[in-house]
Scaffold this active site. Structure first.
Site, PDB file in Angstrom:
ATOM      1  CD  GLU A 122      -2.802   1.282   0.132  1.00 16.12           C
ATOM      2  OE1 GLU A 122      -3.720   0.469   0.021  1.00 16.12           O
ATOM      3  OE2 GLU A 122      -2.604   2.194  -0.712  1.00 16.12           O
ATOM      4  CB  VAL A 125       1.016   3.991  -5.215  1.00 18.22           C
ATOM      5  CG1 VAL A 125       0.481   5.102  -6.111  1.00 18.22           C
ATOM      6  CG2 VAL A 125       1.652   2.890  -6.046  1.00 18.22           C
ATOM      7  N   GLY A 180      12.994  14.033   4.607  1.00 17.93           N
ATOM      8  CA  GLY A 180      12.753  12.589   4.420  1.00 17.93           C
ATOM      9  C   GLY A 180      11.782  12.294   3.293  1.00 17.93           C
ATOM     10  CE  LYS A 198       5.672   7.124  -5.232  1.00 19.42           C
ATOM     11  NZ  LYS A 198       5.953   8.499  -4.800  1.00 19.42           N
TER      12      LYS A 198
HETATM   13  P1  NAP Z   1      16.178   5.366   3.719  1.00 16.49           P
HETATM   14  O1  NAP Z   1      15.919   6.389   4.768  1.00 16.49           O
HETATM   15  O2  NAP Z   1      17.312   5.560   2.787  1.00 16.49           O
HETATM   16  O3  NAP Z   1      16.346   3.956   4.467  1.00 16.49           O
HETATM   17  C1  NAP Z   1      16.804   2.798   3.830  1.00 16.49           C
HETATM   18  C2  NAP Z   1      17.277   1.821   4.891  1.00 16.49           C
HETATM   19  O4  NAP Z   1      17.672   0.604   4.273  1.00 16.49           O
HETATM   20  C3  NAP Z   1      18.476   2.307   5.693  1.00 16.49           C
HETATM   21  O5  NAP Z   1      18.339   1.911   7.035  1.00 16.49           O
HETATM   22  C4  NAP Z   1      19.671   1.570   5.046  1.00 16.49           C
HETATM   23  O6  NAP Z   1      20.706   1.324   5.952  1.00 16.49           O
HETATM   24  C5  NAP Z   1      18.995   0.269   4.659  1.00 16.49           C
HETATM   25  N1  NAP Z   1      19.637  -0.378   3.522  1.00 16.49           N
HETATM   26  C6  NAP Z   1      19.696   0.078   2.238  1.00 16.49           C
HETATM   27  N2  NAP Z   1      20.354  -0.798   1.461  1.00 16.49           N
HETATM   28  C7  NAP Z   1      20.723  -1.826   2.268  1.00 16.49           C
HETATM   29  C8  NAP Z   1      21.424  -3.036   2.064  1.00 16.49           C
HETATM   30  N3  NAP Z   1      21.890  -3.376   0.858  1.00 16.49           N
HETATM   31  N4  NAP Z   1      21.605  -3.867   3.123  1.00 16.49           N
HETATM   32  C9  NAP Z   1      21.150  -3.534   4.355  1.00 16.49           C
HETATM   33  N5  NAP Z   1      20.460  -2.402   4.619  1.00 16.49           N
HETATM   34  C10 NAP Z   1      20.255  -1.557   3.577  1.00 16.49           C
HETATM   35  O7  NAP Z   1      14.901   5.148   2.822  1.00 16.49           O
HETATM   36  P2  NAP Z   1      13.378   5.444   3.200  1.00 16.49           P
HETATM   37  O8  NAP Z   1      13.035   6.839   2.841  1.00 16.49           O
HETATM   38  O9  NAP Z   1      13.067   4.943   4.554  1.00 16.49           O
HETATM   39  O10 NAP Z   1      12.648   4.542   2.085  1.00 16.49           O
HETATM   40  C11 NAP Z   1      12.551   3.157   2.214  1.00 16.49           C
HETATM   41  C12 NAP Z   1      11.674   2.596   1.110  1.00 16.49           C
HETATM   42  O11 NAP Z   1      10.382   3.164   1.220  1.00 16.49           O
HETATM   43  C13 NAP Z   1      12.138   2.912  -0.320  1.00 16.49           C
HETATM   44  O12 NAP Z   1      11.786   1.858  -1.163  1.00 16.49           O
HETATM   45  C14 NAP Z   1      11.333   4.140  -0.669  1.00 16.49           C
HETATM   46  O13 NAP Z   1      11.145   4.290  -2.057  1.00 16.49           O
HETATM   47  C15 NAP Z   1      10.041   3.817   0.007  1.00 16.49           C
HETATM   48  N6  NAP Z   1       9.194   4.961   0.350  1.00 16.49           N
HETATM   49  C16 NAP Z   1       9.736   6.018   0.994  1.00 16.49           C
HETATM   50  C17 NAP Z   1       8.920   7.078   1.347  1.00 16.49           C
HETATM   51  C18 NAP Z   1       9.442   8.285   2.055  1.00 16.49           C
HETATM   52  O14 NAP Z   1       8.700   9.255   2.182  1.00 16.49           O
HETATM   53  N7  NAP Z   1      10.660   8.285   2.530  1.00 16.49           N
HETATM   54  C19 NAP Z   1       7.547   7.037   1.010  1.00 16.49           C
HETATM   55  C20 NAP Z   1       7.041   5.918   0.337  1.00 16.49           C
HETATM   56  C21 NAP Z   1       7.876   4.888   0.018  1.00 16.49           C
HETATM   57  P3  NAP Z   1      21.572   2.540   6.582  1.00 16.49           P
HETATM   58  O15 NAP Z   1      20.613   3.328   7.413  1.00 16.49           O
HETATM   59  O16 NAP Z   1      22.610   1.860   7.415  1.00 16.49           O
HETATM   60  O17 NAP Z   1      22.101   3.311   5.426  1.00 16.49           O
HETATM   61  N1  HSE Z   2      10.230  10.183  -2.850  1.00 17.19           N
HETATM   62  C1  HSE Z   2       8.855   9.841  -2.836  1.00 17.19           C
HETATM   63  C2  HSE Z   2       8.032  11.112  -3.033  1.00 17.19           C
HETATM   64  C3  HSE Z   2       8.505   9.193  -1.533  1.00 17.19           C
HETATM   65  O1  HSE Z   2       8.577  12.210  -2.884  1.00 17.19           O
HETATM   66  O2  HSE Z   2       6.845  11.014  -3.332  1.00 17.19           O
HETATM   67  C4  HSE Z   2       7.082   8.671  -1.502  1.00 17.19           C
HETATM   68  O3  HSE Z   2       6.904   7.621  -2.374  1.00 17.19           O
END
Ligand code: NAP
Ligand code: HSE
Length: 420
Positions: A122, A125, A180, A198
């Site tokens: 969920e 997107v 973030g 998405k």
């Molecule tokens: P992030 O802050 O960069 O966190 C990624 C985490 O994964 C970090 O803890 C990183 O470790 C760990 N990691 C990455 N590669 C790894 C590997 N090869 N082995 C072990 N650990 C690994 O990213 P995020 O913003 O939380 O996003 C996470 C996911 O959610 C992504 O797919 C993103 O597209 C999706 N998403 C994000 C948002 C948003 O608003 N941020 C919204 C919707 C979806 P370290 O901390 O040690 O670097």
């Molecule tokens: N980087 C993405 C955005 C996170 O800005 O919409 C949510 O998927």
């Protein structure tokens, strides 16, 4: 008790752990069982994080642990994440992911691998908006005529600040990263790729279309200038990055690009990091979904909703919501056949005959000018800003190339599609 392994404890992973603790009472009541994050995987064990769970950098520790009931994949990226999710599903562990890049490339294989094991996404997107649920379940009685969405929070936040507060592009991108909102590599956001990932997921649910990012038109917001913003303001448009899926006969058009939308449209009022998705069904008409599209807590809200759902049901429904082809004969429309209105910006020589030449290049392709604004640069140069009536993408692209080599336009003209 349901034990969760969090693969990736960054922005979203930390929020998932924190909300499971903060809202434990309501989550337990809704799930019918206590949900506890027990272990997490990270890259860098020395980083300071706001979580109490045991951390490792060896994902196999979680995948091989029979005490972990659900894997939550929040690491991002495509191939490594695919490996992790595949292994978890093959072991019969339900998976929840927020990873749209992974799904843009591997959603059909993963649906096969998952079989009856729950695999939910969920948060992939529109962050906190339950759009997957709405499209897969709430609107399942409809043929979907179109989906138009502001589905990248980073771009929407940036455009809002650039237009309404005159904050420069680089400054506001840095702020979106600090908040973030942005992907680990922000070119995925500003280049339109994240929105495309998405859109492809939504198009699979709505139309059963199996396309990859390389197959569709993707443009970002990197080339938007202050002149484009001035034109938008002058003619009462909002400037947005949209993901568009439109069914036309037996074709489905999929595209991501910036657009000018009349200010009076609902979707034009979706500002800041908010996302807005309009879905038009043949029976329900237009439905509009609005909410935070990025950020740790909003995204974690959707991740946890999936975990609760799995806790309630034990197993998942088909990942993309269907077990057989959705609509016989639907194929992806060619990028060239897209038809819309366009805004063009070009720097021209400020002398007689220039306008006539430009009008002739457009006119011979049946491209009709709707509005025009000329802003003088100096005695010899001017910026010409114009909008067209509806015409074909192929014709506009050809016209832009001819304009570039016409001798009167001084550099490659810029173009933004108008969605009205
Ligand atoms: P992030 O802050 O960069 O966190 C990624 C985490 O994964 C970090 O803890 C990183 O470790 C760990 N990691 C990455 N590669 C790894 C590997 N090869 N082995 C072990 N650990 C690994 O990213 P995020 O913003 O939380 O996003 C996470 C996911 O959610 C992504 O797919 C993103 O597209 C999706 N998403 C994000 C948002 C948003 O608003 N941020 C919204 C919707 C979806 P370290 O901390 O040690 O670097
Ligand atoms: N980087 C993405 C955005 C996170 O800005 O919409 C949510 O998927």
């Amino acid at each position: 008790m349901l034990r969760i392994g969090v693969v990736g404890v960054g922005t979203v992973g930390q929020s998932v752990c924190k909300i499971l603790e903060d809202n434990k009472d309501i989550i337990t009541a809704r799930a019918g069982v206590e949900i506890v994050p027990v272990a997490g995987v990270v890259n860098d064990l020395s980083k300071k994080r706001d979580v109490k769970i045991k951390l490792t950098n060896n994902v196999d520790e979680l995948l091989n642990d029979d005490n972990i009931d659900i894997i939550v994949e929040l690491m991002g990226g495509v191939e490594k994440a695919y490996e992790v999710v595949k292994k978890a599903l093959e072991k019969g562990k339900p998976v929840v992911t927020a990873n749209k890049a992974l799904l843009a490339y591997h959603r059909y294989e993963l649906q096969e691998i998952a079989g009856d094991t729950a695999f939910e996404y969920e948060a992939a997107v529109a962050g906190g908006i339950p759009i997957i649920n709405a499209l897969r379940d709430g609107l399942s009685a409809n043929h979907i005529k179109s989906i138009r969405g502001i589905i990248n929070g980073t771009c929407n936040y940036m455009l809002d600040k650039m237009i309404n507060e005159n904050i420069p592009y680089d400054v506001i991108l840095k702020e979106a990263q600090e908040l973030g909102y942005a992907e680990a590599d922000p070119t995925f956001d500003v280049g339109g790729f994240d929105a495309a990932h998405k859109l492809l997921i939504l198009a699979s649910i709505a139309y059963g279309i199996d396309a990859k990012p390389e197959d569709i038109l993707i443009e970002g917001i990197e080339n938007i200038t202050s002149e484009d913003i001035a034109f938008a303001k002058e003619f009462n448009y909002s400037l947005k990055l949209l993901g568009i899926a439109k069914k036309k006969n037996d074709k489905v058009e999929l595209r991501v690009h910036s657009v000018l939308i009349p200010n009076k449209e609902m979707i034009a009022k979706v500002d800041g990091v908010m996302n807005g998705v309009s879905v038009v069904g043949d029976k329900v008409g237009e439905t509009l979904f609005y909410g935070a599209g990025a950020g740790g807590d909003a995204t974690a809200s959707a991740v946890i909703a999936n975990i609760i759902d799995i806790a309630r049901k034990g197993k998942g429904s088909p990942m993309l919501g269907f077990n057989m082809p959705l609509e016989d004969g639907l194929t992806l429309a060619s990028k060239d056949d897209i038809e819309t209105k366009y805004y063009l910006r070009m720097q021209v020589e400020d002398k007689s005959g220039v306008l006539a030449k430009i009008a002739s290049i457009l006119g011979k392709r049946d491209i009709s000018i709707k509005t025009m604004l000329q802003k003088s640069y100096d005695e010899t140069k001017a910026n010409l800003l114009l909008s067209t009536h509806t015409c074909k993408e192929k014709d506009i692209k050809e016209a832009l190339n001819e304009l570039k080599s016409s001798g009167v336009v001084l550099s490659m003209p810029a173009m933004i599609r108008i969605e009205e």
